[in-house]
Design a protein around this motif. Structure first.
Motif, PDB file in Angstrom:
ATOM      1  N   LEU A 228      45.344  45.689  41.016  1.00  0.00           N
ATOM      2  CA  LEU A 228      45.116  45.829  39.577  1.00  0.00           C
ATOM      3  C   LEU A 228      43.630  45.902  39.254  1.00  0.00           C
ATOM      4  O   LEU A 228      43.189  46.734  38.447  1.00  0.00           O
ATOM      5  N   TYR A 229      42.859  45.029  39.886  1.00  0.00           N
ATOM      6  CA  TYR A 229      41.422  45.024  39.606  1.00  0.00           C
ATOM      7  C   TYR A 229      40.795  46.364  39.990  1.00  0.00           C
ATOM      8  O   TYR A 229      40.016  46.950  39.212  1.00  0.00           O
ATOM      9  N   PHE A 230      41.111  46.878  41.173  1.00  0.00           N
ATOM     10  CA  PHE A 230      40.484  48.112  41.626  1.00  0.00           C
ATOM     11  C   PHE A 230      41.003  49.332  40.861  1.00  0.00           C
ATOM     12  O   PHE A 230      40.257  50.306  40.686  1.00  0.00           O
ATOM     13  N   ILE A 231      42.244  49.296  40.415  1.00  0.00           N
ATOM     14  CA  ILE A 231      42.725  50.395  39.565  1.00  0.00           C
ATOM     15  C   ILE A 231      41.948  50.409  38.245  1.00  0.00           C
ATOM     16  O   ILE A 231      41.603  51.465  37.705  1.00  0.00           O
ATOM     17  N   GLY A 232      41.662  49.226  37.714  1.00  0.00           N
ATOM     18  CA  GLY A 232      40.811  49.144  36.532  1.00  0.00           C
ATOM     19  C   GLY A 232      39.409  49.680  36.818  1.00  0.00           C
ATOM     20  O   GLY A 232      38.813  50.375  35.991  1.00  0.00           O
ATOM     21  N   LEU A 233      38.874  49.367  38.000  1.00  0.00           N
ATOM     22  CA  LEU A 233      37.560  49.865  38.378  1.00  0.00           C
ATOM     23  C   LEU A 233      37.571  51.393  38.514  1.00  0.00           C
ATOM     24  O   LEU A 233      36.613  52.071  38.124  1.00  0.00           O
ATOM     25  N   ALA A 234      38.669  51.932  39.064  1.00  0.00           N
ATOM     26  CA  ALA A 234      38.794  53.390  39.168  1.00  0.00           C
ATOM     27  C   ALA A 234      38.802  54.024  37.783  1.00  0.00           C
ATOM     28  O   ALA A 234      38.175  55.072  37.558  1.00  0.00           O
ATOM     29  N   ALA A 235      39.500  53.391  36.832  1.00  0.00           N
ATOM     30  CA  ALA A 235      39.518  53.916  35.466  1.00  0.00           C
ATOM     31  C   ALA A 235      38.120  53.895  34.849  1.00  0.00           C
ATOM     32  O   ALA A 235      37.705  54.838  34.170  1.00  0.00           O
ATOM     33  N   GLU A 236      37.384  52.821  35.089  1.00  0.00           N
ATOM     34  CA  GLU A 236      36.014  52.740  34.575  1.00  0.00           C
ATOM     35  C   GLU A 236      35.152  53.850  35.169  1.00  0.00           C
ATOM     36  O   GLU A 236      34.376  54.497  34.449  1.00  0.00           O
ATOM     37  N   GLN A 237      35.270  54.071  36.485  1.00  0.00           N
ATOM     38  CA  GLN A 237      34.473  55.117  37.125  1.00  0.00           C
ATOM     39  C   GLN A 237      34.873  56.506  36.648  1.00  0.00           C
ATOM     40  O   GLN A 237      34.046  57.426  36.645  1.00  0.00           O
ATOM     41  N   ASP A 238      36.131  56.667  36.237  1.00  0.00           N
ATOM     42  CA  ASP A 238      36.581  57.962  35.693  1.00  0.00           C
ATOM     43  C   ASP A 238      36.181  58.140  34.230  1.00  0.00           C
ATOM     44  O   ASP A 238      36.451  59.191  33.633  1.00  0.00           O
ATOM     45  N   ASP A 240      37.336  56.225  31.730  1.00  0.00           N
ATOM     46  CA  ASP A 240      38.392  55.736  30.833  1.00  0.00           C
ATOM     47  C   ASP A 240      38.207  54.235  30.637  1.00  0.00           C
ATOM     48  O   ASP A 240      38.899  53.409  31.234  1.00  0.00           O
ATOM     49  N   ARG A 241      37.256  53.872  29.806  1.00  0.00           N
ATOM     50  CA  ARG A 241      36.927  52.462  29.600  1.00  0.00           C
ATOM     51  C   ARG A 241      38.047  51.694  28.908  1.00  0.00           C
ATOM     52  O   ARG A 241      38.251  50.509  29.165  1.00  0.00           O
ATOM     53  N   LYS A 242      38.800  52.367  28.035  1.00  0.00           N
ATOM     54  CA  LYS A 242      39.907  51.692  27.345  1.00  0.00           C
ATOM     55  C   LYS A 242      40.994  51.274  28.332  1.00  0.00           C
ATOM     56  O   LYS A 242      41.540  50.176  28.238  1.00  0.00           O
ATOM     57  N   LYS A 243      41.313  52.156  29.271  1.00  0.00           N
ATOM     58  CA  LYS A 243      42.338  51.830  30.260  1.00  0.00           C
ATOM     59  C   LYS A 243      41.873  50.679  31.137  1.00  0.00           C
ATOM     60  O   LYS A 243      42.650  49.752  31.429  1.00  0.00           O
ATOM     61  N   ALA A 244      40.616  50.723  31.565  1.00  0.00           N
ATOM     62  CA  ALA A 244      40.081  49.644  32.390  1.00  0.00           C
ATOM     63  C   ALA A 244      40.132  48.317  31.637  1.00  0.00           C
ATOM     64  O   ALA A 244      40.543  47.282  32.190  1.00  0.00           O
ATOM     65  N   GLY A 273      33.119  46.732  27.388  1.00  0.00           N
ATOM     66  CA  GLY A 273      33.187  46.516  25.950  1.00  0.00           C
ATOM     67  C   GLY A 273      34.346  45.664  25.497  1.00  0.00           C
ATOM     68  O   GLY A 273      34.565  45.512  24.282  1.00  0.00           O
ATOM     69  N   GLY A 274      35.092  45.068  26.406  1.00  0.00           N
ATOM     70  CA  GLY A 274      36.199  44.203  26.031  1.00  0.00           C
ATOM     71  C   GLY A 274      35.750  42.783  25.770  1.00  0.00           C
ATOM     72  O   GLY A 274      34.626  42.395  26.110  1.00  0.00           O
ATOM     73  N   VAL A 275      36.615  42.008  25.175  1.00  0.00           N
ATOM     74  CA  VAL A 275      36.335  40.602  24.874  1.00  0.00           C
ATOM     75  C   VAL A 275      37.318  39.743  25.644  1.00  0.00           C
ATOM     76  O   VAL A 275      38.524  39.784  25.378  1.00  0.00           O
ATOM     77  N   PRO A 276      36.839  38.961  26.625  1.00  0.00           N
ATOM     78  CA  PRO A 276      37.745  38.101  27.394  1.00  0.00           C
ATOM     79  C   PRO A 276      38.424  37.083  26.497  1.00  0.00           C
ATOM     80  O   PRO A 276      37.788  36.532  25.586  1.00  0.00           O
ATOM     81  N   PRO A 277      39.694  36.819  26.722  1.00  0.00           N
ATOM     82  CA  PRO A 277      40.391  35.813  25.904  1.00  0.00           C
ATOM     83  C   PRO A 277      39.905  34.417  26.235  1.00  0.00           C
ATOM     84  O   PRO A 277      39.420  34.149  27.334  1.00  0.00           O
ATOM     85  N   LYS A 278      40.010  33.532  25.254  1.00  0.00           N
ATOM     86  CA  LYS A 278      39.645  32.143  25.496  1.00  0.00           C
ATOM     87  C   LYS A 278      40.671  31.506  26.422  1.00  0.00           C
ATOM     88  O   LYS A 278      41.856  31.778  26.334  1.00  0.00           O
ATOM     89  N   VAL A 279      40.158  30.656  27.311  1.00  0.00           N
ATOM     90  CA  VAL A 279      41.046  29.971  28.251  1.00  0.00           C
ATOM     91  C   VAL A 279      41.832  28.906  27.510  1.00  0.00           C
ATOM     92  O   VAL A 279      41.262  28.026  26.838  1.00  0.00           O
ATOM     93  N   ALA A 280      43.125  29.000  27.607  1.00  0.00           N
ATOM     94  CA  ALA A 280      43.989  28.032  26.914  1.00  0.00           C
ATOM     95  C   ALA A 280      44.070  26.747  27.700  1.00  0.00           C
ATOM     96  O   ALA A 280      44.114  26.750  28.920  1.00  0.00           O
ATOM     97  N   ASP A 281      44.066  25.655  26.970  1.00  0.00           N
ATOM     98  CA  ASP A 281      44.190  24.355  27.614  1.00  0.00           C
ATOM     99  C   ASP A 281      45.634  23.888  27.722  1.00  0.00           C
ATOM    100  O   ASP A 281      45.921  22.865  28.334  1.00  0.00           O
TER     101      ASP A 281
END
Length: 376
Positions: A228-238, A240-244, A273-281
């Motif tokens: 999953l991580y590397f598929i996201g990286l492939a999208a970024e390199q292509d 497609d930042r939204k998909k990543a 450009g994404g915003v990481p979600p807050k870690v839930a306790d």
């Protein structure tokens, strides 16, 4: 500084040991021998006068000493010209020149060819470094020798592949990953590992071959984190930042608390450009044994509603993500505490099906099933 002082003293001592004889004046050996033999003749005369030895013994002793005295006198005459061949001042001059030039020459040679600016390293550290280097080289050599004799040993290729990757031998890592898949069969993890090696071989670029390996890994397990991580990286390199961002955001939302890969994925999400979600306790959904025990103190109706709600949420989540072995274990324990053995057996079967592609997780759930007596 004190070490250099010790070295200087040792050098001076060695030079003096070699050059000191040159500065000494030599005395003819014959002169000292003549004096010894004359003393021996006088001692023989005293012993004869005092009656310690007889006349015959005295004559024999005088004859022998006289013979040695004559030989010593002849030798002294022969050595006299030779002893004067090298004057004392010349030997002392040679010693002085050697005393001055030898340390200066040695220092100049060391400053030219040596490395005085390099800091020292303790012997223990040098030994440890040599032992570590040798151990890695020895490991690789042993595994490679083993694989030459046993080319069908899939386990050997799986052992050496990550070592190749860490050493920067990316082509060898790709070859080892492919042989492991050919010999042991494909799995999501093996395909993801192959994709990682291919990406490293491409200097971090997700090539077509690497992307195909990651996509195959997701076909085998749609929740494989590395793929999953590397598929996201492939999208970024292509481009497609939204998909990543969508891929990495989904990973973070489903991540267990404290996962070691959270910082890396959060950084990647921020980069596009994404915003990481807050870690839930909050705790993960699903009842613990303590929750079930507390529920026994409630009224029958309240207890039933609480337990059914928690178990239902956990079961629904496991239907969507069956890779959570800890969740399956909690679900089995909840059914057993509630006395619902049939549902526990049904959940055990579902867990085995969901974890069939992961031998390690399957082993863990099998051990839990056996410990709860749900076999058969």
């Amino acid at each position: 500084m004190s070490l250099w002082f010790v070295f200087a003293l040792m050098t001076a001592a060695a030079i003096f040991a070699v050059l000191w004889p040159l500065g000494r004046s030599t005395q003819a050996r014959g002169g000292s021998d003549l004096a010894v033999y004359r003393d021996q003749l006088e001692e023989i005369a005293r012993d004869r006068a005092e009656g310690r030895i007889g006349e015959a013994e005295a004559d024999a002793a005088r004859t022998e000493v006289s013979r040695r005295l004559i030989a010593a006198a002849d030798a002294a005459e022969k050595e006299a010209p030779a002893s004067g061949a090298t004057p004392v001042w010349r030997r002392r001059a040679a010693a002085l020149i050697g005393l001055v030039l030898l340390p200066i020459g040695a220092s100049a040679l060391y400053l030219t060819l040596g490395s005085p600016q390099v800091p020292g390293q303790p012997l223990a550290e040098r030994r440890a470094a040599a032992q570590q280097d040798t151990s890695i080289e020895t490991l690789i050599a042993r595994v490679e020798a083993h694989l030459e004799k046993n080319p069908n040993d899939a386990r050997g290729y799986e052992v050496i592949a990550p070592v190749y990757l860490r050493m920067g031998r990316f082509a060898d890592a790709v070859n080892a990953r492919r042989k492991a898949i050919a010999l042991a069969g494909e799995s999501a993890q093996r395909q993801a590992d192959l994709g990682e090696a291919l990406a490293a071989l491409g200097n971090g670029v997700i090539t077509a071959d690497a992307k195909a390996a990651f996509e195959r890994a997701l076909e085998l397990d749609r929740n494989d984190l590395k793929a999953l991580y590397f598929i996201g990286l492939a999208a970024e390199q292509d481009g497609d930042r939204k998909k990543a961002a969508a891929i990495w955001l989904s990973m973070l939302k489903d991540a267990p608390p404290g996962a070691p890969w959270l910082p890396m994925v959060s950084e990647a999400l921020t980069r596009v450009g994404g915003v990481p979600p807050k870690v839930a306790d909050a705790k993960q959904p699903g009842p613990t044994v303590e929750d079930i025990a507390a529920a026994t103190q409630m009224s029958e109706q309240d207890r039933g509603e609480m337990v059914r709600g928690m178990v239902a949420r956990l079961a629904d989540r496991l239907k969507e993500d069956g890779s959570d072995v800890a969740g399956w274990q909690r679900l089995l324990r909840a059914y057993m505490v509630l006395g619902d053995r049939d549902k526990a057996k049904g959940a055990a079967g579902d867990a085995r099906k969901a974890l069939a592609a992961d031998p390690d997780k399957l082993r863990q759930i099998d051990e839990a099933i056996k410990s709860m007596g749900l076999e058969g």
